[in-house]
Write an enzyme that holds these catalytic residues in place. Structure first.
Site, PDB file in Angstrom:
ATOM      1  CD  GLU A 126       5.988   1.864  -3.272  1.00 18.56           C
ATOM      2  OE1 GLU A 126       7.098   1.349  -3.523  1.00 18.56           O
ATOM      3  OE2 GLU A 126       5.289   1.529  -2.306  1.00 18.56           O
ATOM      4  CD  GLU A 128       7.681  -0.620  -5.825  1.00 18.65           C
ATOM      5  OE1 GLU A 128       7.772  -0.841  -4.609  1.00 18.65           O
ATOM      6  OE2 GLU A 128       6.648  -0.852  -6.474  1.00 18.65           O
TER       7      GLU A 128
END
Length: 186
Positions: A126, A128
């Site tokens: 991830e 983000e």
């Protein structure tokens, strides 16, 4: 993206919003591409829903999830699609994952935003810029979608924040842990 890769995982048929470090949109990218290799920074959200006793609703991610399967998350987390606000995306995911409708809360709001990058085993990562949203449920009726959620747990939020060691048997998603550590609202 090859047709074989597109057939391999449902995420390969979706796009996410690529962003710079300031959360300014730079275009869209394939969701699977954003979560593999070195990753591509993209927009995401995590939502923390509370009951009137200040307990937070944790959801265990389904075992079929590609990343952080069976980990415990805040109430919902996902990615908005192009043209969708964080609030709109959160409302949609609350209904899809837990059967929670807007009639059950009236104070959904963005409370924070942060960037993080975490790898998960050999499966992906991830990267983000994650918005944190919070709301209080006036009606705690739930209808979880078993394709998304394997378990639900109401936890005293302050106790979890102040004493995470009491809950170490729960493997928590990294974005939820970051959001909780940064939470100045509660």
């Amino acid at each position: 993206m090859s047709n074989d890769a597109a057939d391999a995982h449902p995420n390969a048929r979706q796009d996410v919003i690529a962003v710079d470090a300031d959360d300014t949109e730079t275009g869209t990218v394939n969701r699977l591409d954003a979560h593999t290799g070195d990753g591509i920074r993209h927009r995401a959200f995590t939502a923390l829903l509370f009951d009137e006793d200040d307990r937070v609703l944790l959801a265990q991610r389904a075992a079929t999830k590609r990343l952080w399967d069976t980990y415990w998350d805040g109430t919902v987390a996902s990615h908005p699609v192009q043209g969708q606000t964080q609030v709109e995306a959160t409302r949609e995911r609350l209904e899809e994952e837990l059967g929670i409708t807007p009639a059950q809360y009236n104070d959904l709001r963005v409370t924070d935003r942060f960037e993080y990058k975490r790898y998960y085993e050999n499966a992906g990562l991830e990267w983000e810029v994650c918005a944190v949203l919070q709301a209080t449920l006036s009606d705690t009726s739930l209808d979880p979608n078993p394709g998304e959620v394997d378990g639900l747990l109401w936890v005293p939020y302050d106790r979890l924040r102040e004493h995470p060691e009491y809950y170490r048997q729960l493997r928590l998603c990294p974005w939820f842990e970051i959001a909780m550590r940064r939470d100045e609202e509660r």
